[in-house]
Design an enzyme around this catalytic site. Structure first.
Site, short mmCIF file in Angstrom:
data_model
loop_
_atom_site.label_atom_id
_atom_site.label_comp_id
_atom_site.label_asym_id
_atom_site.label_seq_id
_atom_site.Cartn_x
_atom_site.Cartn_y
_atom_site.Cartn_z
CD GLN A 110 -3.18 0.50 0.28
OE1 GLN A 110 -3.71 -0.60 0.47
NE2 GLN A 110 -3.71 1.49 -0.42
CE LYS A 113 -2.45 -0.79 -4.20
NZ LYS A 113 -3.61 -1.62 -3.90
CE LYS A 125 -5.74 -3.82 2.62
NZ LYS A 125 -5.90 -3.05 1.43
N GLY A 164 -12.58 0.12 3.29
CA GLY A 164 -12.93 -1.12 3.02
C GLY A 164 -11.84 -1.83 2.35
CG ASP A 165 -8.91 -5.21 1.27
OD1 ASP A 165 -8.50 -4.68 0.51
OD2 ASP A 165 -8.75 -6.59 1.67
P1 NDP Z 1 -14.81 -8.57 -1.88
O1 NDP Z 1 -14.82 -9.23 -0.70
O2 NDP Z 1 -15.83 -7.66 -2.41
O3 NDP Z 1 -14.83 -9.90 -3.08
C1 NDP Z 1 -13.70 -10.70 -3.12
C2 NDP Z 1 -14.33 -11.82 -4.09
O4 NDP Z 1 -13.26 -12.69 -4.56
C3 NDP Z 1 -15.69 -12.56 -3.67
O5 NDP Z 1 -16.36 -12.68 -4.69
C4 NDP Z 1 -14.94 -13.90 -3.04
O6 NDP Z 1 -16.00 -14.85 -3.23
C5 NDP Z 1 -13.92 -14.02 -4.08
N1 NDP Z 1 -12.67 -14.76 -3.34
C6 NDP Z 1 -12.15 -14.55 -2.49
N2 NDP Z 1 -11.25 -15.49 -2.50
C7 NDP Z 1 -11.07 -16.13 -3.10
C8 NDP Z 1 -10.56 -17.74 -3.83
N3 NDP Z 1 -9.72 -17.84 -3.06
N4 NDP Z 1 -10.87 -18.27 -4.63
C9 NDP Z 1 -11.83 -17.48 -5.46
N5 NDP Z 1 -12.52 -16.55 -5.31
C10 NDP Z 1 -12.36 -15.82 -4.09
O7 NDP Z 1 -13.28 -7.70 -2.41
P2 NDP Z 1 -12.94 -6.79 -3.44
O8 NDP Z 1 -13.61 -6.76 -4.68
O9 NDP Z 1 -13.06 -5.41 -2.57
O10 NDP Z 1 -11.41 -6.95 -3.40
C11 NDP Z 1 -10.92 -8.21 -4.22
C12 NDP Z 1 -9.21 -7.82 -4.18
O11 NDP Z 1 -8.96 -6.44 -4.64
C13 NDP Z 1 -8.66 -7.97 -2.58
O12 NDP Z 1 -7.41 -8.67 -3.05
C14 NDP Z 1 -8.52 -6.70 -2.28
O13 NDP Z 1 -7.41 -6.42 -1.56
C15 NDP Z 1 -8.16 -5.89 -3.67
N6 NDP Z 1 -8.35 -4.37 -3.87
C16 NDP Z 1 -9.78 -3.86 -3.38
C17 NDP Z 1 -9.94 -2.57 -3.41
C18 NDP Z 1 -11.29 -2.06 -3.27
O14 NDP Z 1 -11.41 -0.61 -3.47
N7 NDP Z 1 -12.25 -2.84 -3.04
C19 NDP Z 1 -8.73 -1.54 -3.82
C20 NDP Z 1 -7.42 -2.31 -4.17
C21 NDP Z 1 -7.39 -3.70 -4.06
P3 NDP Z 1 -17.03 -15.00 -2.08
O15 NDP Z 1 -18.11 -14.18 -2.38
O16 NDP Z 1 -17.55 -16.38 -2.05
O17 NDP Z 1 -16.42 -14.69 -0.55
#
Ligand code: NDP
Length: 444
Positions: A110, A113, A125, A164-165
Site C-alpha cells: 500500500q 501504491k 492495512k 474497506g477491503d
Molecule cells: P470482495 O470481498 O468484495 O470480493 C472478493 C471476491 O473474491 C468475492 O467474490 C470472493 O468470493 C472472491 N474470492 C475470495 N477468495 C477467493 C478465492 N480463493 N478463490 C476464488 N474467489 C475468491 O473484495 P474486493 O472486490 O473489494 O477486493 C478484491 C481484491 O482486490 C482484494 O485482494 C483486495 O485487497 C483488492 N483491492 C480492493 C480494493 C477495493 O477498493 N475494493 C482496492 C485495491 C485492491 P465469496 O463472495 O465467495 O467470498
C-alpha cells in the site's frame, strides 16, 4: 557484490514464516535495488530497510457475542507502515484466513501504491479474523462495535484513515463509523468508503474496477492495441470484479468469466449487462453465492473451478492474493492470453509472474493497476476536509486522470523495451518519491 541477497536473508531470519511479506518485499527489492544502490547515501541511511519495517503493528483481542448469546473471540490488526508521504491510508479486511504476514505484505504494498498515485497518502492495512459471511446484520454490527472499541485509539482524519477491503463494504464501514462516533470521535474523514449520505463520495465502490480498466486501456494503447472486442476472463465477484466487468462491457470488451469461493462461471457468449445486474443482486444485495445464478444467467457453472483455462486475450484476477499460480499462467498462455491485469493485490504467485515474463505477456501489477480505489479514497478525504460534496462526473474525470498519470509514471521508470516492464516502472516510481521523502525527514 550486491547487498540485496544479504538483506533478503536477514528479513527471512527476522520474520520466519511471513511468506506473503517475503514475496512482496522481494519483488519490490529486485526491481529497485540497482536504483537504490546507485545512491550511496540511501544505502548508508538504509532507506529501503526502513520502508520495510513498519512504523508500528497493533494487534488486539476482539470479544463479541453471536445471535445465540455465545462469546466469540477474534484477533484485530492494524499495520501502520509509513506516514512519510501523508496520513496512514489503507483498507480493513475481515476474513478468517488473515494473519500478521498478510497485513504486513498488504501494508508494504500500500505504501508503494499510494506513493505512485502522487497523492499525499501514507500506507497502512488492517482488519480481523472475523468472517462476515453467513453472519446476521446484528452480529456484524456487534463485531464492528467491539473492533472499534480498540481501533479508535489509533485512527483520525490526520493520522490514519482506514477504508474497506475484502469482507468490509458500506455496511461494515457504516457500523464502524457509528461506533467511532459513539466513542466520541468527530472526524467525518476518519474512514473512506462511507455511504454518500454521511460523507462518502460517489463512485468509491466502483473506483478500483473502473480504474483497473482505465489503466488496462492506457497500457493497450501504449502497445498499439485497443480494448474493443478483447476476450476477458475475470476472477472474483466482489466490488473490484463486478465493476471491472461493467466498465469492460461499456467499453466494448467481452467478459467471459466471473468466480467466487464456490467456483467459476464461464460465459461462452459474452456476459450481458442484464446478466451482470442479476449477478450483482445475488452477490451484493442478497449476499449469496455465484452458484445460485446458475440457470438464471447464460453461463456454465464449474463448482470449485477457476476460469483461466477458457481461451481469452486478457486475464483480470480480481479475487485475492496468490489465486493465479504457475499452472494457471500456463493455461492462460495456452489459451492465447497476452495480457494479465491484476485487480486484486498480488493475485499472481511469483511462479506465475515468471511464466508470464518468459512468454513476454504484458503484465500489469496490482500496485499500479488497482490504484484507482485509493485514489478515489484520497478524493473522499479532500471532500470531507472541504465539507463540499463532489459530483460523480468530477470523481470519474479525476479518476481517469490519476490512472493516466500512474500509467505515465510507470512507463517513464520502466527502462527500455517492449512490452513495458510495468513491475519495474511501478516499483521504481513509487520508491523514488518515498526515498526522497524519507531522506529529507531525517533518521527516525
Ligand atoms: P470482495 O470481498 O468484495 O470480493 C472478493 C471476491 O473474491 C468475492 O467474490 C470472493 O468470493 C472472491 N474470492 C475470495 N477468495 C477467493 C478465492 N480463493 N478463490 C476464488 N474467489 C475468491 O473484495 P474486493 O472486490 O473489494 O477486493 C478484491 C481484491 O482486490 C482484494 O485482494 C483486495 O485487497 C483488492 N483491492 C480492493 C480494493 C477495493 O477498493 N475494493 C482496492 C485495491 C485492491 P465469496 O463472495 O465467495 O467470498
Amino acid at each position: 557484490m550486491s547487498s540485496l541477497h544479504p538483506f533478503l536473508e536477514r528479513l527471512e531470519r527476522r520474520y520466519p514464516g511471513f511468506d506473503e511479506l517475503h514475496q512482496a518485499v522481494s519483488e519490490v527489492a529486485r526491481s529497485v535495488w540497482s536504483v537504490y544502490e546507485s545512491e550511496p547515501r540511501w544505502l548508508r541511511e538504509r532507506i529501503f530497510e526502513r520502508l520495510v519495517e513498519p512504523d508500528r503493528v497493533v494487534s488486539f483481542r476482539v470479544c463479541w457475542t453471536d445471535d445465540q448469546g455465545a462469546l466469540q473471540i477474534d484477533r484485530g490488526f492494524r499495520v501502520q507502515q509509513s506516514n512519510a508521504l501523508g496520513p496512514y491510508k489503507g483498507g480493513l479486511r475481515f476474513h478468517p484466513g488473515v494473519n500478521e504476514s498478510i497485513f504486513r505484505f498488504l501494508a508494504f504494498e500500500q505504501v508503494f501504491k499510494n506513493s505512485l498515485t502522487g497523492l499525499p497518502l501514507g500506507g497502512a492495512k488492517g482488519g480481523a479474523t472475523f468472517d462476515p459471511r453467513g453472519r446476521s446484520d446484528m452480529e456484524v454490527m456487534r463485531f464492528c462495535q467491539a473492533f472499534m472499541s480498540e481501533l479508535r485509539r489509533f485512527v483520525s482524519a490526520d493520522l490514519d484513515v482506514p477504508a474497506g477491503d475484502q469482507g468490509v463494504g458500506g455496511r461494515e464501514i457504516g457500523f464502524l463509523y457509528g461506533a467511532y462516533r459513539r466513542y466520541g470521535g468527530h472526524d467525518a474523514g476518519v474512514f473512506t468508503g462511507k455511504p454518500v449520505s454521511f460523507g462518502g463520495i460517489p463512485l468509491r465502490p466502483a473506483a478500483t474496477g473502473y480504474g483497473l480498466v482505465h489503466f488496462l486501456r492506457y497500457a493497450l494503447w501504449e502497445h498499439d492495441a485497443a480494448l474493443e472486442n478483447q476476450r476477458c476472463l475475470i476472477s472474483g465477484a466482489g466490488d473490484v470484479a463486478l465493476f471491472a466487468a461493467e466498465k469492460l462491457i461499456e467499453l466494448g470488451a467481452h467478459v467471459h468469466s466471473l468466480s467466487d469461493t464456490g467456483g467459476a462461471m464461464i460465459f461462452e457468449e459474452p456476459l450481458t449487462k442484464e446478466d451482470l445486474a442479476l449477478i450483482r443482486d445475488v452477490k451484493q444485495v442478497e449476499r449469496g453465492a455465484l452458484a445460485e445464478c446458475a440457470g438464471q444467467v447464460k453461463g456454465t457453472w464449474s463448482p470449485g473451478g477457476k476460469p483461466w483455462a477458457f481461451p481469452a486475450d486478457i486475464a483480470l484476477p480480481c479475487a485475492t492474493q496468490n489465486e493465479l499460480d504457475a499452472e494457471d499462467a500456463k493455461a492462460l498462455m495456452a489459451g492465447g492470453a497476452k495480457v494479465v491485469a491484476e485487480g486484486a493485490n498480488m493475485p499472481c504467485t511469483a511462479g506465475a509472474v515468471a511464466i508470464l515474463r518468459d512468454a513476454k505477456a504484458l503484465f500489469l501489477p496490482g500496485k499500479a493497476a488497482n490504484a484507482g480505489g485509493v485514489a478515489v479514497s484520497g478524493m473522499e478525504m479532500a471532500q470531507n476536509a472541504q465539507r463540499l460534496p463532489w459530483t460523480s462526473e468530477r470523481v470519474g474525470t479525476h479518476l481517469q486522470e490519476i490512472m493516466r498519470d500512474v500509467h505515465t509514471r510507470c512507463v517513464r521508470n520502466a527502462g527500455e523495451g517492449k512490452p513495458v516492464d510495468y513491475v519495474r516502472g511501478a516499483n521504481v516510481a513509487g520508491f523514488l518519491r518515498l526515498a526522497e521523502a524519507v531522506e529529507a525527514q531525517g533518521i527516525l
